[in-house]
Every structure is written in structure tokens, then in C-alpha cells.
Design an enzyme around this catalytic site. Structure first.
Site, PDB file in Angstrom:
ATOM      1  N   LYS A 189     -33.522  28.511 -12.954  1.00 36.13           N
ATOM      2  CA  LYS A 189     -33.889  28.063 -14.294  1.00 36.13           C
ATOM      3  C   LYS A 189     -32.719  27.292 -14.908  1.00 36.13           C
ATOM      4  O   LYS A 189     -31.695  27.871 -15.248  1.00 36.13           O
ATOM      5  CB  LYS A 189     -34.244  29.240 -15.207  1.00 36.13           C
ATOM      6  CG  LYS A 189     -34.922  28.700 -16.480  1.00 36.13           C
ATOM      7  CD  LYS A 189     -34.828  29.607 -17.671  1.00 36.13           C
ATOM      8  CE  LYS A 189     -33.498  29.573 -18.334  1.00 36.13           C
ATOM      9  NZ  LYS A 189     -33.166  28.318 -19.016  1.00 36.13           N
ATOM     10  N   GLY A 240     -23.116  31.712 -17.751  1.00 36.26           N
ATOM     11  CA  GLY A 240     -23.387  31.422 -19.153  1.00 36.26           C
ATOM     12  C   GLY A 240     -22.517  32.287 -20.042  1.00 36.26           C
ATOM     13  O   GLY A 240     -21.421  32.711 -19.647  1.00 36.26           O
ATOM     14  N   SER A 241     -23.018  32.589 -21.221  1.00 35.21           N
ATOM     15  CA  SER A 241     -22.191  33.300 -22.202  1.00 35.21           C
ATOM     16  C   SER A 241     -22.073  34.785 -21.851  1.00 35.21           C
ATOM     17  O   SER A 241     -22.969  35.362 -21.231  1.00 35.21           O
ATOM     18  CB  SER A 241     -22.806  33.147 -23.588  1.00 35.21           C
ATOM     19  OG  SER A 241     -24.097  33.708 -23.603  1.00 35.21           O
ATOM     20  N   VAL A 244     -25.055  36.910 -23.224  1.00 37.21           N
ATOM     21  CA  VAL A 244     -26.285  36.956 -22.420  1.00 37.21           C
ATOM     22  C   VAL A 244     -26.023  37.707 -21.114  1.00 37.21           C
ATOM     23  O   VAL A 244     -26.880  38.468 -20.642  1.00 37.21           O
ATOM     24  CB  VAL A 244     -26.843  35.527 -22.173  1.00 37.21           C
ATOM     25  CG1 VAL A 244     -28.008  35.571 -21.200  1.00 37.21           C
ATOM     26  CG2 VAL A 244     -27.287  34.906 -23.486  1.00 37.21           C
ATOM     27  N   GLY A 245     -24.827  37.550 -20.560  1.00 40.19           N
ATOM     28  CA  GLY A 245     -24.467  38.285 -19.340  1.00 40.19           C
ATOM     29  C   GLY A 245     -24.614  39.788 -19.548  1.00 40.19           C
ATOM     30  O   GLY A 245     -25.135  40.503 -18.689  1.00 40.19           O
ATOM     31  N   GLU A 262     -21.030  34.954 -13.990  1.00 42.73           N
ATOM     32  CA  GLU A 262     -19.888  34.071 -14.247  1.00 42.73           C
ATOM     33  C   GLU A 262     -19.937  33.762 -15.731  1.00 42.73           C
ATOM     34  O   GLU A 262     -20.787  33.019 -16.178  1.00 42.73           O
ATOM     35  CB  GLU A 262     -20.021  32.760 -13.457  1.00 42.73           C
ATOM     36  CG  GLU A 262     -20.092  32.925 -11.960  1.00 42.73           C
ATOM     37  CD  GLU A 262     -18.764  33.300 -11.331  1.00 42.73           C
ATOM     38  OE1 GLU A 262     -17.734  33.298 -12.036  1.00 42.73           O
ATOM     39  OE2 GLU A 262     -18.774  33.638 -10.142  1.00 42.73           O
ATOM     40  N   CYS A 296     -16.052  26.867 -18.849  1.00 44.57           N
ATOM     41  CA  CYS A 296     -15.747  28.299 -18.948  1.00 44.57           C
ATOM     42  C   CYS A 296     -14.306  28.597 -18.595  1.00 44.57           C
ATOM     43  O   CYS A 296     -13.697  29.493 -19.161  1.00 44.57           O
ATOM     44  CB  CYS A 296     -16.695  29.111 -18.080  1.00 44.57           C
ATOM     45  SG  CYS A 296     -16.831  28.487 -16.413  1.00 44.57           S
ATOM     46  N   GLU A 388     -13.893  32.486 -27.509  1.00 45.44           N
ATOM     47  CA  GLU A 388     -14.174  31.229 -26.813  1.00 45.44           C
ATOM     48  C   GLU A 388     -14.775  30.237 -27.817  1.00 45.44           C
ATOM     49  O   GLU A 388     -15.778  30.550 -28.460  1.00 45.44           O
ATOM     50  CB  GLU A 388     -15.183  31.528 -25.698  1.00 45.44           C
ATOM     51  CG  GLU A 388     -15.398  30.401 -24.741  1.00 45.44           C
ATOM     52  CD  GLU A 388     -16.342  30.776 -23.587  1.00 45.44           C
ATOM     53  OE1 GLU A 388     -17.333  31.487 -23.827  1.00 45.44           O
ATOM     54  OE2 GLU A 388     -16.085  30.328 -22.463  1.00 45.44           O
TER      55      GLU A 388
HETATM   56  P1  NAI Z   1     -26.415  31.010 -22.926  1.00 45.12           P
HETATM   57  O1  NAI Z   1     -25.619  32.010 -22.211  1.00 45.12           O
HETATM   58  O2  NAI Z   1     -27.348  31.451 -23.975  1.00 45.12           O
HETATM   59  O3  NAI Z   1     -27.300  30.175 -21.875  1.00 45.12           O
HETATM   60  C1  NAI Z   1     -27.050  30.076 -20.499  1.00 45.12           C
HETATM   61  C2  NAI Z   1     -28.372  30.144 -19.749  1.00 45.12           C
HETATM   62  O4  NAI Z   1     -28.973  31.423 -19.941  1.00 45.12           O
HETATM   63  C3  NAI Z   1     -29.423  29.148 -20.199  1.00 45.12           C
HETATM   64  O5  NAI Z   1     -30.137  28.715 -19.076  1.00 45.12           O
HETATM   65  C4  NAI Z   1     -30.327  29.963 -21.109  1.00 45.12           C
HETATM   66  O6  NAI Z   1     -31.616  29.463 -21.195  1.00 45.12           O
HETATM   67  C5  NAI Z   1     -30.322  31.291 -20.418  1.00 45.12           C
HETATM   68  N1  NAI Z   1     -30.594  32.447 -21.262  1.00 45.12           N
HETATM   69  C6  NAI Z   1     -30.397  32.602 -22.595  1.00 45.12           C
HETATM   70  N2  NAI Z   1     -30.766  33.833 -22.990  1.00 45.12           N
HETATM   71  C7  NAI Z   1     -31.195  34.482 -21.896  1.00 45.12           C
HETATM   72  C8  NAI Z   1     -31.679  35.795 -21.658  1.00 45.12           C
HETATM   73  N3  NAI Z   1     -31.794  36.689 -22.629  1.00 45.12           N
HETATM   74  N4  NAI Z   1     -32.026  36.128 -20.400  1.00 45.12           N
HETATM   75  C9  NAI Z   1     -31.891  35.248 -19.402  1.00 45.12           C
HETATM   76  N5  NAI Z   1     -31.447  33.997 -19.567  1.00 45.12           N
HETATM   77  C10 NAI Z   1     -31.094  33.609 -20.792  1.00 45.12           C
HETATM   78  O7  NAI Z   1     -25.466  29.930 -23.499  1.00 45.12           O
HETATM   79  P2  NAI Z   1     -25.802  28.921 -24.698  1.00 45.12           P
HETATM   80  O8  NAI Z   1     -26.646  29.527 -25.751  1.00 45.12           O
HETATM   81  O9  NAI Z   1     -26.325  27.721 -24.084  1.00 45.12           O
HETATM   82  O10 NAI Z   1     -24.375  28.723 -25.313  1.00 45.12           O
HETATM   83  C11 NAI Z   1     -23.847  29.662 -26.230  1.00 45.12           C
HETATM   84  C12 NAI Z   1     -22.389  29.878 -25.986  1.00 45.12           C
HETATM   85  O11 NAI Z   1     -22.206  30.441 -24.701  1.00 45.12           O
HETATM   86  C13 NAI Z   1     -21.557  28.624 -25.947  1.00 45.12           C
HETATM   87  O12 NAI Z   1     -21.145  28.253 -27.195  1.00 45.12           O
HETATM   88  C14 NAI Z   1     -20.412  29.041 -25.086  1.00 45.12           C
HETATM   89  O13 NAI Z   1     -19.451  29.688 -25.872  1.00 45.12           O
HETATM   90  C15 NAI Z   1     -20.999  30.009 -24.125  1.00 45.12           C
HETATM   91  N6  NAI Z   1     -21.286  29.425 -22.819  1.00 45.12           N
HETATM   92  C16 NAI Z   1     -20.460  29.710 -21.805  1.00 45.12           C
HETATM   93  C17 NAI Z   1     -20.679  29.171 -20.574  1.00 45.12           C
HETATM   94  C18 NAI Z   1     -19.776  29.472 -19.454  1.00 45.12           C
HETATM   95  O14 NAI Z   1     -19.892  28.859 -18.406  1.00 45.12           O
HETATM   96  N7  NAI Z   1     -18.872  30.389 -19.612  1.00 45.12           N
HETATM   97  C19 NAI Z   1     -21.771  28.251 -20.317  1.00 45.12           C
HETATM   98  C20 NAI Z   1     -22.626  28.060 -21.456  1.00 45.12           C
HETATM   99  C21 NAI Z   1     -22.366  28.621 -22.647  1.00 45.12           C
END
Ligand code: NAI
Length: 771
Positions: A189, A240-241, A244-245, A262, A296, A388
Site C-alpha cells: 500500500k 512511516g511514523s 503509526v508503528g 522502520e 527518517c 522529529e
Molecule cells: P504515517 O506514518 O501516517 O504514514 C505512513 C504510511 O502508513 C502511509 O502509507 C499511511 O497511509 C499508512 N498508515 C497511516 N495510518 C495507518 C494505520 N493506522 N495503519 C496502517 N497504515 C497506516 O505518516 P504521515 O501521516 O504520512 O506523516 C506524519 C509524520 O510521520 C511526518 O510528519 C513524519 O514526522 C513522520 N514520517 C516518518 C517517516 C519515516 O520514514 N520515518 C515517513 C513518513 C512520515
């Protein structure tokens, strides 16, 4: 702009990359993004828009995946998996074909990525796309080698993969390439902001002859992601964040699904006073202004040695003034657009909410852009030093000594990456192992490659992507697991005990026998119901004391493998000397002969004594003028819930594996047969083992499991218990995202290498080497 102007300003003129091919490709698909399921596109809907953040223009309408779409994709993946897992060579050919086709369409992929994400075309073209391609090449090789090099491992099955928007194509490659190489099929996804390169990739899969159902891509948002997490998959791989992790850790708890996370970071960038300052300044451009800081592992926390701080900041500001920010399709642009106005608002709010230090900002154009920003003079505990920001914002502080640098660097809940800048190799290589991070770059930053594992410790998550170490996350041992049954303790046959002496076995904490905090104990009977003695019932406070003892024994982690081997052999020798007594004790407790168990226990001690100084890391050949040293490091403090059936072997094996690698351990003894512990204490006390390295508790597994899982100073929890505590442990572990290794109600028979892998973490230290 006239020639005269150009000579006067020496400014770059615009050099725009054409977007017409990418837009035409989208138009051919009616500017709609559907799902790619079972080798075909589904009918697409315009549920939400994906836009070019640099202009705000809508690029396409995107279909939001429903639970039914997820179920259809998982079913297709499940059906395709057995055939796909059959031949590594066939998989290698398909992965190679994907790599070649991605190369052929590299420009389309790069332009599409820039349009969708806002990153400078220079980066999408020269970094994201070539690295993604390299991942498929590299993993085509792993597919080819799997049968010969990993003969005891097999695919997990169907992997659900959820990726973020900061590196849409690269993260797709990091997820899909190793999964496919090892014989898994996938349901991926993409992030809601950036679905377009995944769509191009699906097209490439069709051209490359990927069998239907092997790669499935379902578009959507967090709800779609959440549906994938609860679907019938064997693994969830998430980037991702941290927030959510954590949710995903909780949602998958107790399901038996494998999980890799990650997550975020706040990686330190340490500049010593003998560093090559110009290189360190240039490195910062790649550390924090690469991809607008939406990385990240971004070097987002600058630590500069006090004596050079003013000069360093001055040079840095001058360099910031020269950064070009604007249209991401312009090949001369250093900094592009922020991925979405929502993210821009978040960065803006975090920076404008800060009242500390001094803020230096250059200018940004109107729209979804944020200027390069430096905030100096922050204290290590400041909000912006800890959280972050995920934008082009560098926060800085100073330090005086190397010891202080390490202290500040490690003062974070994260542990993804770190950079060390010094011309003194002794200093750099002294510091690198001391940093709490999964990746350390010496005189460099943000280097990534398919041959080297990428991933963090602490709240940056667990699991590695890339390299040999990354393959473990997409395979499992070929052994078939049997259900484990809880063994009930024997009850009393009635009557009173004839021996009036108090034979209560105490706890073993910090090298001493300790009475339980609660003062409770319970009776232990033999199979005929005769009283054998009493054991202490440990509570939360006793567990906390054991953790304190483990913390005080950190010196063990720095000891040499040679020393640890000697002590393990010594424990084996002392245990062997009391072998008959132990065998009799086991017979008393379980009713079964203990002779074999004693022999197996000595065998296990010899095995891990042997490994203590032989579980070497690797030197990864990465395509830079240098190498990545994949070092095995101890995980830290490990709590273990021992198996029911074999009270001695089930206690000593995890202990030996954990301490052989330099961990400190707290063992909670077999629940039905805990009385073995009294004998063990005496053996440990006479074996030169420093106090606190091994602590032993007896008590209720269900009660202690939740406390161990939530304790912030425990780095990993293992459970082989017959009591059903896997879900409690995995759920509780979300608090600090500690590693878990639980049996999920099955009896597992790990190989020595499985034990060693669980007892270690891989740290990749990138060092310049040769030419
Ligand atoms: P996010 O962690 O919400 O999204 C990442 C992925 O997870 C997306 O594909 C999203 O659709 C999916 N997702 C969201 N909620 C979910 C759930 N409950 N269950 C399963 N999948 C889910 O990140 P977002 O909202 O795009 O960004 C928010 C903050 O997260 C950013 O400001 C940043 O600080 C951080 N972030 C960190 C990343 C990293 O690589 N460390 C990458 C993206 C965001």
C-alpha cells in the site's frame, strides 16, 4: 535574463526537465489510479486527488482501497505464493527483468516521482531511481543464491507492506525486492500523497513477466493500511511514523504475524574540532536538506564542538544562502516542495512554536515551500532537539568533550542513524560503537545501499532492510512448529511436611539471593504430591530491581568474547560437576529422568561459549570509496520467560545465548518446575560471572509478562512459556517498541544461529576505505 545579467550574477538559469511524457502516461490511464490486483488493474475511482505540491495542480484521482480490495489482493497473493517460491533462479530472472525495465524507464520514473512528491529532479534522477534499481539487481542475486546459502530458510508467505511518501519508489523497492527474492508474494500500500510511481512500477511488473498475484498494489490511506494490517497476511513491513508503528505493533500483537518497523529518527550529526569543516558543511546539505529534510535518517540534530561552533555556523549559513529552492523539475534546484500543505503546516507550527535559541532562515518561494532553517543554541532537552520535525530544519547545540558528544547524541528515544566527522580515525572509530544507532556514517551522511542493512534501534523500530541481514525478515526457519501445551504444576497429596526447615528458594538479583519484595512464596510438589520446597513469588518491584541490576552490569557488554567464552565454559564445568544432583532434582520435579537434560544443557553452554568469540559481523561491499562494517552488537537488557517442560535446559539455553553476545538477562524460571533455581544460583555464584549479568526470578508468568513488556529499560522480551503471554508481551512492547521473540502458542526449536540473531542487533558503520 541577458548574457550580461548572467555574467554579472553568475546565477544558474533555469534548466527545466520536461514533464510532458509523464503527463501523457497519466492521460493514457485517464488520470485515474486504480489497484493492481492479480496482474490486472481494477476499475478506478476518483476518491481523492494526488497533486503536484510545487504547483497545487491535480495529477490524478486515486481509488481508496476497501477491506474487500485488500481481501482480494491477499487472496491473489496467497494463491500465487507456492509456485513463486519454487525456483530461486526463476525469481532471479524476473527480478533482473524488473531492474532492466526500470532502467529503461528511469526518466519516466524520476519525473513522475518529482511531480508527485515535490523532490528535486536531481535527487529523483540521481539518487532515488538508481538506488531503487540497484535494489532489484542486488536482490535478483539473493534469489539466485537462496537455495545454496540459506538452505534452512523458507519464505514467510504473503507480506503486507505499507510505505510512506518521502521515498515512494525507493521504499517500494526496499520492500518488494527482498520479499520477492525470498519467495514471498506481496500486497503493497503506497502512501496517499504519492501513489504514482507505484503505478508505473505495476506496469513494469506486467512487462517483466511477474506472474499474476505475486505483486499486488492497493491504493489508499491510513484506513486502507489498517485493513491490510488485520488481513490474512504472514508479515507486515512498515515504514512511516513512530505513532503509526506503535498502532501496528498493537494491532498485530498475538497474531503470529512477523513485523518489521522502520520508524522515525532524530539522528545526531557530530562535528569534532578537527573535522574537515568544509566537507562537514557540505555533508549537512545532504544530511538535512536532501529531500527537504523529509528523511527518517536525516542528520537533523547538529552537535558541534564548542571551539569551532561560531566558525562552523558562519560557514553553514553562507552555504545555506547559496541553496537554490524552487521548481523541483528545474535541474539546478537543491530544494524542492514540501510533500503536502498538511506537512508544511506541521513544520511551520513546530518552528514558530519554538521560543529558544536563534533561528536563521533563508527565503522560500510562495506555495508549498519551506526555507532552509538553522536553529542554534538549543539545549539537548528542547522540544525541537527531541521531536522529529521532518522538514528542512536543522537544530544545533554544542559539546565540549567526546564523552559529552556521545551523551547528547544518545539522549533521544530514537536510534536510527548518526554521523561522526573527524580527521582523527582513532576518535571516529572510538565514537562509532558508542552511538545508539543502527547506522553510523564516518565522515559521510545519508549513504544507503542494497548491500547494507538499514534500520534502527529503540523507537526507530526493528528489523533491517538490505544486505544479508535484511533477508532474515522475509524468511523463517524450515522447521514445523507444534502447539505448546501449558504444564500444570503438581498439587499436594495432602498431609504435612516432615521437614520443618524453611527451604524457600529465593530470587537471584545482582549476584545475590534476594527475598521477594511481596514476601510471598508458594509450595512446589513432586508428581506424587510430596512437598519439595517453596519458591518465591516475584512481583513488579522484584522485576524492577532485576532491571537495575542489569543496568549496573553494563560492563559485561564491553567485555571481550574471549572472556565471555571462558565464563560460559566455567559455568558448564561447574554444572557438570553437579550433574548427578541436577539430574535427580529434575526427576524429583518432573518425574522424568533428568540425565539427558543435564547433558543437553552442558552441550548448549559449550555451543554458546564457542560462539561467544566467533559470531562475526560482515564487511559489506558498498558502492562508495569505503565499506560498511556490519557489527553484531548486544541488544541490551533481555527478559526471558522460560519454557515449562525442561526446567534446566529451558533456563540455561536462553541465558547462555544472551550473555554470550554481551547482553544482561533476567530469566523467569519454568512456571510448573521452578525449584531448579536454587541449584543454579550456587553454580553461577562460583563461576566468576559478574553480579547483575544474570538475574533469575520465579513467579507468575502472566503477571510478570505485562510489566516486562512495558518496562522502558528492557530492550527485548522473549517468551517460550506454556502460559499464553505472547499477545500481552507484543502489545505491551509498543510502549518503547522493544524487540520481542515469542512462541505464540507453538513450541519452537531455534538453531544456535536463531538464538544469536535474536541476541544481537546489526549496526552498519560506513567508513571510508581505500580508493
Ligand atoms: P504515517 O506514518 O501516517 O504514514 C505512513 C504510511 O502508513 C502511509 O502509507 C499511511 O497511509 C499508512 N498508515 C497511516 N495510518 C495507518 C494505520 N493506522 N495503519 C496502517 N497504515 C497506516 O505518516 P504521515 O501521516 O504520512 O506523516 C506524519 C509524520 O510521520 C511526518 O510528519 C513524519 O514526522 C513522520 N514520517 C516518518 C517517516 C519515516 O520514514 N520515518 C515517513 C513518513 C512520515
Amino acid at each position: 535574463m541577458t548574457i550580461k545579467d548572467i555574467f554579472t550574477t553568475m546565477d544558474y538559469g533555469p534548466a527545466l526537465e520536461s514533464k510532458s511524457e509523464a503527463l501523457a502516461w497519466l492521460a493514457q490511464h485517464d488520470n485515474l489510479v486504480g489497484h493492481f490486483i492479480n496482474g490486472k488493474w481494477t476499475a478506478a475511482r476518483d476518491d481523492f486527488a494526488t497533486s503536484n505540491p510545487a504547483t497545487g495542480e491535480k495529477l490524478a484521482g486515486v481509488t481508496k482501497g476497501t477491506p474487500a480490495d485488500i481481501a482480494a489482493a491477499v487472496a491473489a497473493a496467497r494463491k500465487a505464493q507456492p509456485a513463486w517460491a519454487k525456483s530461486g533462479h526463476k525469481r532471479a530472472r524476473v527480478l533482473y527483468a524488473i531492474a532492466r525495465l526500470m532502467q529503461k524507464h528511469a526518466r519516466l520514473l524520476a519525473v513522475m516521482e518529482t511531480l508527485d512528491n515535490g523532490k528535486p529532479i536531481r535527487e529523483a534522477r540521481d539518487i532515488d531511481t538508481p538506488l531503487a534499481i540497484r535494489h532489484f539487481y542486488h536482490h535478483a542475486g539473493f534469489a539466485q543464491l537462496m537455495q545454496d546459502e540459506l538452505p534452512d530458510r523458507e519464505a514467510l508467505g504473503v507480506c503486507g507492506q505499507i510505505i510512506p511518501w518521502n521515498f515512494p519508489l525507493l521504499m517500494l523497492a526496499w520492500k518488494i525486492a527482498p520479499a520477492l527474492a525470498m519467495g514471498n508474494t506481496v500486497v503493497l500500500k503506497p502512501a496517499e500523497y504519492t501513489p504514482l510511481t507505484a503505478m508505473v512500477f505495476a506496469d513494469i511488473c506486467m512487462q517483466a513477466g511477474v506472474p499474476a498475484g505475486v505483486v499486488n498494489i492497493v491504493m489508499g490511506d491510513g484506513e486502507t493500511g489498517a485493513a491490510l494490517v488485520t488481513a490474512d497476511v504472514d508479515k507486515i513491513a512498515f515504514t512511516g511514523s513512530t505513532e503509526v508503528g506503535r498502532k501496528i505493533r498493537q494491532a498485530t500483537a498475538g497474531t503470529g504475524k512477523a513485523l518489521s518497523l522502520e520508524l522515525g529518527g532524530k539522528s545526531p550529526y557530530i562535528v569534532f574540532d578537527d573535522a574537515d569543516m568544509d566537507s562537514a558543511v557540505e555533508g549537512l546539505v545532504d544530511a538535512i536538506w536532501f529531500n527537504q529534510g523529509q528523511v527518517c535518517c536525516a542528520g537533523s540534530r547538529l552537535l558541534v564542538q564548542e571551539g569551532i561552533a561560531d566558525r562552523f555556523y558562519a560557514k553553514l549559513k553562507a552555504r545555506m544562502d547559496g541553496l537554490r529552492i524552487g521548481d523541483p523539475l528545474d535541474k539546478c534546484i537543491d530544494i524542492g516542495a514540501i510533500v503536502d500543505p498538511v506537512q508544511l503546516a506541521q513544520i511551520t507550527a513546530m518552528v514558530s512554536g519554538n521560543r529558544e535559541g536563534e533561528t536563521y532562515q533563508t527565503k522560500a518561494p510562495e506555495g508549498c515551500f519551506y526555507p532552509p532553517t538553522l536553529i542554534t543554541g538549543l539545549s539537548p532537552a528542547s522540544h525541537l532537539m527531541q521531536e522529529e520535525i521532518f522538514g528542512p530544519v536543522l537544530v544545533a547545540t554544542t559539546f565540549r568533550t567526546p564523552v559529552e558528544a556521545v551523551e547528547i547524541a544518545n539522549n533521544t528515544r530514537y536510534g536510527l542513524a548518526a554521523s561522526v566527522w573527524s580527521e582523527n580515525i582513532n576518535l571516529a572509530l572510538d565514537i562509532a560503537p558508542k552511538l545508539a544507532a543502527g547506522i553510523v556514517w564516518v565522515n559521510g551522511t545519508n549513504m544507503m545501499d542494497a548491500a547494507a542493512g538499514f534500520g534502527g534501534i529503540r523507537e526507530s523500530g526493528f528489523g533491517r532492510e538490505g544486505g544479508w541481514e535484511g533477508l532474515a525478515g522475509y524468511t523463517r526457519p524450515k522447521t514445523s512448529a507444534k502447539p505448546v501445551k501449558r504444564i500444570a504444576p503438581f498439587g499436594s497429596a495432602g498431609g504435612t511436611a516432615t521437614d520443618p526447615l524453611d527451604r524457600t528458594a529465593k530470587l537471584y538479583i545482582g549476584g545475590k539471593q534476594a527475598r521477594p519484595d511481596g514476601g510471598y512464596s508458594h509450595a512446589v510438589f513432586n508428581p506424587r504430591g510430596k512437598l519439595l520446597g517453596h519458591v518465591a513469588e516475584a512481583n513488579r518491584k522484584d522485576l524492577r530491581n532485576a532491571v537495575e541490576a542489569m543496568n549496573a552490569a553494563k560492563g559485561w557488554t564491553k567485555s571481550t568474547g574471549h572472556l565471555r567464552a571462558q565464563i560460559l565454559y566455567y559455568i558448564a564445568e561447574n554444572l557438570s560437576a553437579r550433574g548427578d544432583e541436577l539430574a535427580k532434582r529434575i526427576k524429583d520435579l518432573t518425574g522424568k529422568s533428568g540425565t539427558d537434560e543435564v547433558e543437553q544443557t552442558i552441550h548448549a553452554l559449550f555451543t554458546f561459549a564457542a560462539w561467544a568469540d566467533k559470531y562475526d559481523g560482515k564487511v559489506h561491499g558498498v558502492p562508495i570509496r569505503g565499506v560498511a562494517l556490519a557489527m553484531h552488537e548486544a541488544v541490551g537488557n533481555i527478559a526471558v520467560f522460560c519454557e515449562d517442560a525442561s526446567p534446566l535446559l529451558g533456563l540455561v539455553t536462553p541465558m547462555a545465548a544472551a550473555i554470550s553476545m554481551g547482553n544482561r538477562v533476567t530469566l523467569v524460571a519454568s512456571e510448573p518446575f521452578p525449584l531448579i533455581v536454587a541449584e543454579i544460583y550456587q553454580i553461577l555464584e562460583t563461576s566468576d560471572l559478574p553480579g547483575g549479568v544474570v538475574n533469575i526470578l520465579t513467579g507468575d508468568h502472566a503477571d510478570l509478562a505485562g510489566h516486562a513488556a512495558k518496562h522502558h529499560d528492557i530492550d527485548a522480551v522473549w517468551s517460550f512459556s506454556g502460559t499464553d503471554i505472547s499477545a500481552v508481551i507484543e502489545k505491551g512492547s509498543a510502549s518503547n517498541l522493544k524487540r520481542t521473540w515469542v512462541n505464540n502458542g507453538t513450541s519452537i526449536a531455534p538453531t544456535a544461529r536463531d538464538w544469536l540473531a535474536a541476541a544481537t542487533e546489526v549496526k552498519n558503520i560506513w567508513i571510508p576505505y581505500g580508493e
